[in-house]
Design a protein around this motif. Structure first.
Motif: not given
Length: 138
Positions: A67-82, A102-106
């Protein structure tokens, strides 16, 4: 004359017609290995601060509900291509920005027990922006 307003946990002091934030800190850049990152964006002044810093990052993720409302307290995990976890952070607001090689991430982001995963390609220059949206409310 000094008047105080308390809104959404932020104290503002109105002095001679101007508003000055009191007791609030600017979003701080943190490090995970060689990766610089920050999060925040609660309130318009903080979102404006983050927008001014965008040029220093190459990955930006915005967290919101459908609905467009912002959210916080989101757990973000960034992993490399491997699949190696490079960064794990609980976002202080709807904006999350990182300076990545520079690279590909999940990117896996969890809000209210629901996880979304997105593959992103990040260039050395420029800003890659992704918006992750969750339906319903927690």
């Amino acid at each position: 004359m000094i008047r105080r307003l308390f809104m959404a946990g932020v104290s503002l002091v109105l002095v001679a017609g101007g508003a000055h934030a009191q007791g609030t800190a600017s979003p701080q850049v943190k490090k995970a290995g060689e990766i610089s990152y920050l999060s925040g964006g609660v309130g318009k002044p903080e979102r404006e601060q983050l927008r001014a810093l965008e040029k220093d990052f190459n990955l930006k993720i915005l967290f919101a509900q459908t609905d467009g409302k912002y959210v916080a307290n989101v757990k973000a995990v960034v992993s490399d291509a491997k699949g190696r976890k490079l960064l794990e952070h609980v976002a202080d607001g709807p904006y999350f920005m990182a300076r990545m090689p520079a690279g590909e991430y999940s990117v896996a982001a969890t809000f209210a027990g629901k996880t979304q995963t997105r593959k992103v390609g990040v260039a050395a220059k420029g800003l890659r922006t992704e918006i992750l949206r969750w339906s319903g409310t927690p």
